[in-house]
Design a protein around this motif. Sequence first.
Motif, PDB file in Angstrom:
ATOM      1  N   ILE A  34      55.816  13.091  33.913  1.00  0.00           N
ATOM      2  CA  ILE A  34      56.906  13.871  33.346  1.00  0.00           C
ATOM      3  C   ILE A  34      56.682  15.302  34.057  1.00  0.00           C
ATOM      4  O   ILE A  34      55.830  15.995  33.885  1.00  0.00           O
ATOM      5  CB  ILE A  34      56.871  13.959  31.980  1.00  0.00           C
ATOM      6  CG1 ILE A  34      56.815  12.708  31.281  1.00  0.00           C
ATOM      7  CG2 ILE A  34      57.919  14.871  31.421  1.00  0.00           C
ATOM      8  CD1 ILE A  34      57.950  12.034  31.381  1.00  0.00           C
ATOM      9  N   GLU A  35      57.736  15.603  34.593  1.00  0.00           N
ATOM     10  CA  GLU A  35      57.696  17.127  35.573  1.00  0.00           C
ATOM     11  C   GLU A  35      58.793  17.886  35.161  1.00  0.00           C
ATOM     12  O   GLU A  35      60.037  17.611  35.273  1.00  0.00           O
ATOM     13  CB  GLU A  35      57.607  16.765  36.738  1.00  0.00           C
ATOM     14  CG  GLU A  35      57.783  17.999  37.863  1.00  0.00           C
ATOM     15  CD  GLU A  35      56.899  18.971  37.589  1.00  0.00           C
ATOM     16  OE1 GLU A  35      55.814  18.614  37.643  1.00  0.00           O
ATOM     17  OE2 GLU A  35      57.319  20.179  37.236  1.00  0.00           O
ATOM     18  N   MET A  36      58.686  19.146  34.794  1.00  0.00           N
ATOM     19  CA  MET A  36      59.743  20.170  34.131  1.00  0.00           C
ATOM     20  C   MET A  36      60.690  20.431  35.539  1.00  0.00           C
ATOM     21  O   MET A  36      61.815  20.911  35.432  1.00  0.00           O
ATOM     22  CB  MET A  36      59.133  21.122  33.301  1.00  0.00           C
ATOM     23  CG  MET A  36      58.347  22.159  34.302  1.00  0.00           C
ATOM     24  SD  MET A  36      57.610  23.181  33.174  1.00  0.00           S
ATOM     25  CE  MET A  36      58.688  24.671  32.949  1.00  0.00           C
ATOM     26  N   GLY A 115      47.984  26.249  50.788  1.00  0.00           N
ATOM     27  CA  GLY A 115      47.418  25.230  51.243  1.00  0.00           C
ATOM     28  C   GLY A 115      45.892  25.672  51.610  1.00  0.00           C
ATOM     29  O   GLY A 115      44.888  24.594  52.338  1.00  0.00           O
ATOM     30  N   MET A 116      45.500  26.817  51.247  1.00  0.00           N
ATOM     31  CA  MET A 116      43.717  26.929  51.659  1.00  0.00           C
ATOM     32  C   MET A 116      42.960  26.172  50.854  1.00  0.00           C
ATOM     33  O   MET A 116      43.073  26.200  49.673  1.00  0.00           O
ATOM     34  CB  MET A 116      43.600  28.516  51.386  1.00  0.00           C
ATOM     35  CG  MET A 116      44.412  29.414  52.182  1.00  0.00           C
ATOM     36  SD  MET A 116      44.153  31.097  51.928  1.00  0.00           S
ATOM     37  CE  MET A 116      42.671  31.240  53.174  1.00  0.00           C
ATOM     38  N   ALA A 117      42.202  25.208  51.362  1.00  0.00           N
ATOM     39  CA  ALA A 117      41.354  24.258  50.958  1.00  0.00           C
ATOM     40  C   ALA A 117      40.084  24.579  50.753  1.00  0.00           C
ATOM     41  O   ALA A 117      39.551  24.043  51.779  1.00  0.00           O
ATOM     42  CB  ALA A 117      41.833  22.734  51.545  1.00  0.00           C
ATOM     43  N   PRO A 477      41.323  27.659  44.548  1.00  0.00           N
ATOM     44  CA  PRO A 477      40.759  26.550  43.329  1.00  0.00           C
ATOM     45  C   PRO A 477      41.176  25.061  43.594  1.00  0.00           C
ATOM     46  O   PRO A 477      40.766  24.173  42.940  1.00  0.00           O
ATOM     47  CB  PRO A 477      41.516  27.051  42.111  1.00  0.00           C
ATOM     48  CG  PRO A 477      42.769  27.866  42.319  1.00  0.00           C
ATOM     49  CD  PRO A 477      42.416  28.584  43.800  1.00  0.00           C
ATOM     50  N   PHE A 478      42.295  24.812  44.339  1.00  0.00           N
ATOM     51  CA  PHE A 478      42.741  23.546  44.262  1.00  0.00           C
ATOM     52  C   PHE A 478      41.948  22.538  44.620  1.00  0.00           C
ATOM     53  O   PHE A 478      41.884  21.222  44.129  1.00  0.00           O
ATOM     54  CB  PHE A 478      43.975  23.539  44.840  1.00  0.00           C
ATOM     55  CG  PHE A 478      44.560  23.107  46.259  1.00  0.00           C
ATOM     56  CD1 PHE A 478      43.889  22.321  47.130  1.00  0.00           C
ATOM     57  CD2 PHE A 478      45.115  24.248  46.778  1.00  0.00           C
ATOM     58  CE1 PHE A 478      44.208  22.183  48.534  1.00  0.00           C
ATOM     59  CE2 PHE A 478      45.535  24.208  48.165  1.00  0.00           C
ATOM     60  CZ  PHE A 478      44.640  23.162  49.092  1.00  0.00           C
ATOM     61  N   VAL A 479      40.763  22.500  45.455  1.00  0.00           N
ATOM     62  CA  VAL A 479      40.097  21.539  45.997  1.00  0.00           C
ATOM     63  C   VAL A 479      39.061  21.525  44.714  1.00  0.00           C
ATOM     64  O   VAL A 479      38.766  20.090  44.410  1.00  0.00           O
ATOM     65  CB  VAL A 479      39.166  22.037  47.179  1.00  0.00           C
ATOM     66  CG1 VAL A 479      38.074  20.829  47.517  1.00  0.00           C
ATOM     67  CG2 VAL A 479      40.071  22.126  48.415  1.00  0.00           C
TER      68      VAL A 479
END
Length: 497
Positions: A34-36, A115-117, A477-479
């Motif tokens: 479910i995505e708002m 996109g900095m991973a 943070p996303f990695v």
Amino acid sequence: ADGARVPALVIGTGYGGSVAALRLAQAGVDVHMIEMGMAWDTPGPDGKIFCNTREPDYRSYWLRTRTKAPLNYFLGFPIDRNIPRHTGILDAEEFGGITVYQGRGVGGGSLVNGGMAVTPKRENFGAVLPSVNADEMYGVYYPRANAGLGVGTIDPAWFDSTACYQYARVGRKHAQRSGFPFVFVPDVYDWDYMKQEAAGTVTRSALAGEILYGNNHGKKSLQQTYLAQARATGRVAISPLHKVTSVAPAAGGGYAVVIEQLGTTGDVTATKTVTADRVFFAAGSVGTSKLLVMLKATGALPNLNDEVGRGWGDNGNVMCGRANHMWDPTGALQSAIPCCGIDNWAAGGAFAEVAPLPTGIETYASFYLSITNNPHRARFSWNAATGKVDLDWQASWKQPSIDMAKTIFDKINAKEGTIYRTDLFGVYKIWGDHLTYHPLGGAVLNKATDNYGRLTAYPGLYVIDGSLIPGNTSVNPFVTITALAERNIEKIIATDL
Ligand code: FAD
């Protein structure tokens, strides 16, 4: 559909949600996400799905009538403009002391981010996630996350020669002349595509200033990676423009999930209730924290523990610009994808990214987003009078971040004989200290949940996003969010299903 029963429901389609959906589906579980936000799969009238940072339009912001650009001034003039209210891609969510930027749509933050991973240095991991086994993370889950996300690093020879990274080479030179370690930063952008952009053989995206409001080419968002794989299993359905507003134990077992369907002006067009055997909260640090705090306070999930809502941090984000001399131009053509940073974490508590200012003209400015070791943590709480969740972050709590960033830039300015820009965030204002791109915490691992994200008072309820991380990752943070989700879902599939 209203009244349906699903084995697993995932709230949100960002990193945590996408990992959960893929791995559950691969284990044979049917998943409903479910995505708002919107699907972002259909071009607008200009033939493009996403609009450009230089020309924000109805697609740019989540239900605002005026843009709220993170860099809101230029040469002392405000740059925000009026836009039609629409379920656009970037949410600038305002709390008392801070504006929290977040992606809205299928793919969550991966739609809008740089996109900095970055994988944290191992020596820093103990402070990032104290209850997690570092050997497992660095041996298994970080590599798995990096592979799943499609992380790559710029070709250093191309970096040295391309016009679009002159700004970054100036950043490197100044960092090194002041004795700071300079590092290349991996990214999920397709570096070969960017080379072709520079060569003029493909449509430009990073080189056309696309970033904050989405990239039309080149960037591997979750739509191209985890979510594409998840859809390919045939077991994952996604409902965009649907917002979860309640989760509570259902009479016949499982959980009743109330969902509002939204129109593109934010109006509620339908309300549905589905029953789910398992619910994964992956609405992001702010989204998950707001839901859990509200559900505990209003009696839907009263037995959630007292840690819910606590431990929120801004990853120490603070921005600044420097004015270079005329002999250090940073280039009219700047890739919107950052590729390098200055690491002064151990000595000064700051990791600064050399960021683009893709204005299309020569500005002689160097621009930086610093991640700092800010010690402050805020708490979300239910405000019965307004019917909203508040966050008690104080604007003055950014001062430690400014002090840490100054350990880098005061030194560089002294060495280069340069000064801070004072025209990027207001009239005579040096520091961009009113915002964060990196909300973390609010349902901290091993505190609000068990050590794998289970909300133990309610079997079948899980948290699997950035709200598990206690406020700071020492890098972007996303990695880490992805790797932690990989670790937790593997355990949950092995033991709970
Ligand atoms: P999210 O990715 O935020 O996903 C949560 C999803 O849940 C969203 O799609 C949201 O719309 C949805 N949702 C929320 N509430 C509900 C609800 N009630 N019902 C239904 N759906 C809901 N990080 C990096 O590592 N590197 C970077 O270069 C970088 N750059 C950034 C630049 C910008 C401008 C921004 C805003 C962020 C950046 N980040 C970056 C941060 C990164 O994008 C986030 O840390 C990451 O997306 C968080 O992942 P998540 O899974 O916790 O949640």
